[in-house]
Write a protein that holds these residues in place. Structure first.
Motif, PDB file in Angstrom:
ATOM      1  N   ASN A  79       0.590  -1.363  -0.153  1.00  0.00           N
ATOM      2  CA  ASN A  79      -0.035   0.100  -0.089  1.00  0.00           C
ATOM      3  C   ASN A  79       0.868   1.273  -0.086  1.00  0.00           C
ATOM      4  OD1 ASN A  79       1.041  -0.719   2.731  1.00  0.00           O
ATOM      5  ND2 ASN A  79      -0.860   0.338   3.742  1.00  0.00           N
ATOM      6  N   TRP A  80       2.142   0.959  -0.150  1.00  0.00           N
ATOM      7  CA  TRP A  80       3.229   2.274  -0.251  1.00  0.00           C
ATOM      8  C   TRP A  80       3.739   2.383  -1.497  1.00  0.00           C
ATOM      9  CZ3 TRP A  80       7.054   2.117   4.879  1.00  0.00           C
ATOM     10  CH2 TRP A  80       6.518   2.211   5.841  1.00  0.00           C
ATOM     11  N   SER A  81       3.886   3.639  -1.877  1.00  0.00           N
ATOM     12  CA  SER A  81       4.314   3.837  -3.214  1.00  0.00           C
ATOM     13  C   SER A  81       5.902   3.626  -3.105  1.00  0.00           C
ATOM     14  CB  SER A  81       4.217   5.525  -3.779  1.00  0.00           C
ATOM     15  OG  SER A  81       5.116   6.043  -2.928  1.00  0.00           O
ATOM     16  N   ILE A  82       6.377   3.203  -4.409  1.00  0.00           N
ATOM     17  CA  ILE A  82       7.924   2.936  -4.429  1.00  0.00           C
ATOM     18  C   ILE A  82       8.619   4.067  -4.012  1.00  0.00           C
ATOM     19  CG2 ILE A  82       8.261   3.744  -6.930  1.00  0.00           C
ATOM     20  CD1 ILE A  82       9.901   0.451  -5.527  1.00  0.00           C
ATOM     21  N   VAL A  83       8.207   5.364  -4.216  1.00  0.00           N
ATOM     22  CA  VAL A  83       9.077   6.467  -3.835  1.00  0.00           C
ATOM     23  C   VAL A  83       9.149   6.334  -2.033  1.00  0.00           C
ATOM     24  CG1 VAL A  83       8.978   8.887  -3.641  1.00  0.00           C
ATOM     25  CG2 VAL A  83       8.202   7.901  -5.753  1.00  0.00           C
ATOM     26  N   LYS A  84       7.943   6.084  -1.525  1.00  0.00           N
ATOM     27  CA  LYS A  84       7.773   6.177  -0.111  1.00  0.00           C
ATOM     28  C   LYS A  84       8.568   4.794   0.478  1.00  0.00           C
ATOM     29  CE  LYS A  84       4.551   5.961   3.803  1.00  0.00           C
ATOM     30  NZ  LYS A  84       2.981   5.917   4.258  1.00  0.00           N
ATOM     31  N   GLN A  85       8.476   3.854  -0.325  1.00  0.00           N
ATOM     32  CA  GLN A  85       9.497   2.681   0.256  1.00  0.00           C
ATOM     33  C   GLN A  85      10.900   2.989   0.042  1.00  0.00           C
ATOM     34  OE1 GLN A  85       7.864  -0.015  -2.508  1.00  0.00           O
ATOM     35  NE2 GLN A  85       6.614  -1.304  -1.120  1.00  0.00           N
ATOM     36  N   THR A  86      11.277   3.698  -1.003  1.00  0.00           N
ATOM     37  CA  THR A  86      12.646   3.780  -1.115  1.00  0.00           C
ATOM     38  C   THR A  86      13.143   4.803  -0.213  1.00  0.00           C
ATOM     39  OG1 THR A  86      12.362   3.371  -3.392  1.00  0.00           O
ATOM     40  CG2 THR A  86      14.342   4.713  -3.035  1.00  0.00           C
ATOM     41  N   GLY A  87      12.474   5.794   0.168  1.00  0.00           N
ATOM     42  CA  GLY A  87      12.582   6.837   0.866  1.00  0.00           C
ATOM     43  C   GLY A  87      12.963   6.445   2.367  1.00  0.00           C
ATOM     44  N   ILE A  88      12.033   5.747   2.977  1.00  0.00           N
ATOM     45  CA  ILE A  88      12.101   5.229   4.235  1.00  0.00           C
ATOM     46  C   ILE A  88      13.047   4.219   4.377  1.00  0.00           C
ATOM     47  CG2 ILE A  88      10.793   3.848   6.104  1.00  0.00           C
ATOM     48  CD1 ILE A  88       8.445   5.405   5.201  1.00  0.00           C
ATOM     49  N   TYR A  89      13.401   3.314   3.405  1.00  0.00           N
ATOM     50  CA  TYR A  89      14.405   2.214   3.341  1.00  0.00           C
ATOM     51  C   TYR A  89      15.828   2.888   3.380  1.00  0.00           C
ATOM     52  CZ  TYR A  89      17.137  -1.842   2.354  1.00  0.00           C
ATOM     53  OH  TYR A  89      18.344  -2.575   2.396  1.00  0.00           O
ATOM     54  N   PHE A  90      15.861   4.031   2.593  1.00  0.00           N
ATOM     55  CA  PHE A  90      16.959   4.627   2.435  1.00  0.00           C
ATOM     56  C   PHE A  90      17.428   5.493   3.875  1.00  0.00           C
ATOM     57  CE2 PHE A  90      19.618   8.623   1.882  1.00  0.00           C
ATOM     58  CZ  PHE A  90      20.751   8.089   1.190  1.00  0.00           C
ATOM     59  N   ILE A  91      16.623   6.149   4.561  1.00  0.00           N
ATOM     60  CA  ILE A  91      16.604   6.619   5.648  1.00  0.00           C
ATOM     61  C   ILE A  91      17.118   5.666   6.610  1.00  0.00           C
ATOM     62  CG2 ILE A  91      15.674   7.947   7.435  1.00  0.00           C
ATOM     63  CD1 ILE A  91      13.802   9.390   5.193  1.00  0.00           C
ATOM     64  N   ILE A  92      16.354   4.550   6.705  1.00  0.00           N
ATOM     65  CA  ILE A  92      16.859   3.624   7.684  1.00  0.00           C
ATOM     66  C   ILE A  92      18.233   3.117   7.731  1.00  0.00           C
ATOM     67  CG2 ILE A  92      16.113   1.208   8.709  1.00  0.00           C
ATOM     68  CD1 ILE A  92      13.193   1.939   8.330  1.00  0.00           C
ATOM     69  N   VAL A  93      18.441   2.619   6.567  1.00  0.00           N
ATOM     70  CA  VAL A  93      19.792   1.860   6.181  1.00  0.00           C
ATOM     71  C   VAL A  93      20.994   3.208   6.525  1.00  0.00           C
ATOM     72  CG1 VAL A  93      19.256   0.124   4.947  1.00  0.00           C
ATOM     73  CG2 VAL A  93      19.642   2.143   3.829  1.00  0.00           C
ATOM     74  N   SER A  94      20.460   4.357   6.021  1.00  0.00           N
ATOM     75  CA  SER A  94      21.748   5.588   6.212  1.00  0.00           C
ATOM     76  C   SER A  94      21.894   5.468   7.783  1.00  0.00           C
ATOM     77  CB  SER A  94      20.959   6.707   5.754  1.00  0.00           C
ATOM     78  OG  SER A  94      21.029   6.512   4.198  1.00  0.00           O
ATOM     79  N   LEU A  95      20.846   5.624   8.527  1.00  0.00           N
ATOM     80  CA  LEU A  95      21.097   5.662  10.036  1.00  0.00           C
ATOM     81  C   LEU A  95      21.736   4.770  10.663  1.00  0.00           C
ATOM     82  CD1 LEU A  95      17.501   7.457  10.810  1.00  0.00           C
ATOM     83  CD2 LEU A  95      19.610   8.462  10.656  1.00  0.00           C
ATOM     84  N   ILE A  96      21.669   3.457   9.915  1.00  0.00           N
ATOM     85  CA  ILE A  96      22.350   2.392  10.513  1.00  0.00           C
ATOM     86  C   ILE A  96      23.802   2.317   9.934  1.00  0.00           C
ATOM     87  CG2 ILE A  96      22.777  -0.057  10.500  1.00  0.00           C
ATOM     88  CD1 ILE A  96      19.579  -0.105  10.089  1.00  0.00           C
ATOM     89  N   MET A  97      24.084   2.737   8.713  1.00  0.00           N
ATOM     90  CA  MET A  97      25.370   2.527   8.000  1.00  0.00           C
ATOM     91  C   MET A  97      26.173   3.741   8.451  1.00  0.00           C
ATOM     92  SD  MET A  97      27.253   1.060   6.055  1.00  0.00           S
ATOM     93  CE  MET A  97      27.828   0.479   4.536  1.00  0.00           C
ATOM     94  N   MET A  98      25.751   5.008   8.476  1.00  0.00           N
ATOM     95  CA  MET A  98      26.682   6.127   8.766  1.00  0.00           C
ATOM     96  C   MET A  98      27.460   5.871  10.148  1.00  0.00           C
ATOM     97  SD  MET A  98      26.821   6.848   5.787  1.00  0.00           S
ATOM     98  CE  MET A  98      27.913   8.286   5.646  1.00  0.00           C
ATOM     99  N   PRO A  99      26.390   5.726  11.150  1.00  0.00           N
ATOM    100  CA  PRO A  99      27.373   5.583  12.415  1.00  0.00           C
ATOM    101  C   PRO A  99      28.295   4.457  12.545  1.00  0.00           C
ATOM    102  CG  PRO A  99      25.049   5.935  12.946  1.00  0.00           C
ATOM    103  CD  PRO A  99      25.161   5.687  11.448  1.00  0.00           C
ATOM    104  N   THR A 100      27.857   3.412  12.111  1.00  0.00           N
ATOM    105  CA  THR A 100      28.633   2.182  12.145  1.00  0.00           C
ATOM    106  C   THR A 100      30.055   2.516  11.034  1.00  0.00           C
ATOM    107  OG1 THR A 100      26.816   0.518  11.963  1.00  0.00           O
ATOM    108  CG2 THR A 100      28.846  -0.296  11.063  1.00  0.00           C
ATOM    109  N   ALA A 101      29.839   3.270  10.146  1.00  0.00           N
ATOM    110  CA  ALA A 101      31.223   3.468   9.404  1.00  0.00           C
ATOM    111  C   ALA A 101      31.958   4.478  10.151  1.00  0.00           C
ATOM    112  CB  ALA A 101      30.750   4.327   7.886  1.00  0.00           C
ATOM    113  N   TYR A 102      31.442   5.497  10.790  1.00  0.00           N
ATOM    114  CA  TYR A 102      32.020   6.491  11.563  1.00  0.00           C
ATOM    115  C   TYR A 102      32.692   5.342  12.716  1.00  0.00           C
ATOM    116  CZ  TYR A 102      33.357  10.386  14.518  1.00  0.00           C
ATOM    117  OH  TYR A 102      33.712  11.241  15.096  1.00  0.00           O
ATOM    118  N   PHE A 103      32.215   4.825  13.340  1.00  0.00           N
ATOM    119  CA  PHE A 103      32.546   4.114  14.776  1.00  0.00           C
ATOM    120  C   PHE A 103      33.706   3.299  14.350  1.00  0.00           C
ATOM    121  CE2 PHE A 103      28.818   5.406  16.897  1.00  0.00           C
ATOM    122  CZ  PHE A 103      29.174   6.468  17.738  1.00  0.00           C
ATOM    123  N   THR A 104      33.632   2.527  13.144  1.00  0.00           N
ATOM    124  CA  THR A 104      34.728   1.438  12.640  1.00  0.00           C
ATOM    125  C   THR A 104      35.787   2.291  11.990  1.00  0.00           C
ATOM    126  OG1 THR A 104      33.477   1.057  10.826  1.00  0.00           O
ATOM    127  CG2 THR A 104      33.233  -0.530  12.751  1.00  0.00           C
TER     128      THR A 104
END
Length: 153
Positions: A79-104
């Protein structure tokens, strides 16, 4: 949905560790002059010794894999558009990836380092997204052709 998120996260944890380990092997083969370099020297210095650095990197790599895997349920929200799915997924994985990349210490600890790492992350994200989109579109075309054949048989 919660059960699916948990199960994917549990499966993603060892996959994340495995991917991080494979990356260290590739980077060592390319840049370490015949030696295995399990993590960057800055992480070893920060944690006090190599084993602590490797443990921290493995845990963060596992959390990274778990986060990517668990958040993949977003792609099943029909029931979500591809834009909404992409945007939310991108935000979530960015919030996981960037701190991980920083701390490592996978990125330089500066604004320039953050921006270049984030730029590379965005580029890889776009490439993978386009490949997945084109694959999905191709699969839908094949299914539609198959349905058309059955309709006229």
């Amino acid at each position: 949905m919660k059960k699916n998120i948990i199960m994917r996260g549990l499966i993603g944890f060892p996959i994340g560790i495995s991917i991080c380990y494979i990356i260290t092997i590739i980077l060592s083969a390319c840049f370490a002059g015949g030696y295995y370099s399990p993590c960057v020297p800055e992480l070893i210095e920060l944690t006090g010794n190599e084993i602590n650095a490797v443990i921290l990197q493995a845990l963060l790599g596992g959390l990274l894999g778990a986060g990517f895997a668990a958040s993949s349920v977003i792609w099943e929200k029909d029931n979500w558009s591809i834009v909404k799915q992409t945007g939310i997924y991108f935000i979530i994985v960015s919030l996981i990836m960037m701190p991980t990349a920083y701390f490592t210490y996978w990125m330089e600890h500066s604004v320039k380092g953050f921006l270049s790492y984030f730029g590379i992350f965005i580029l890889i994200f776009i490439i993978i997204w386009v490949i997945q989109f084109l694959t999905g579109r191709h699969n839908v075309k094949i299914m539609n052709e198959s349905l058309q054949k059955k309709k006229y048989d």
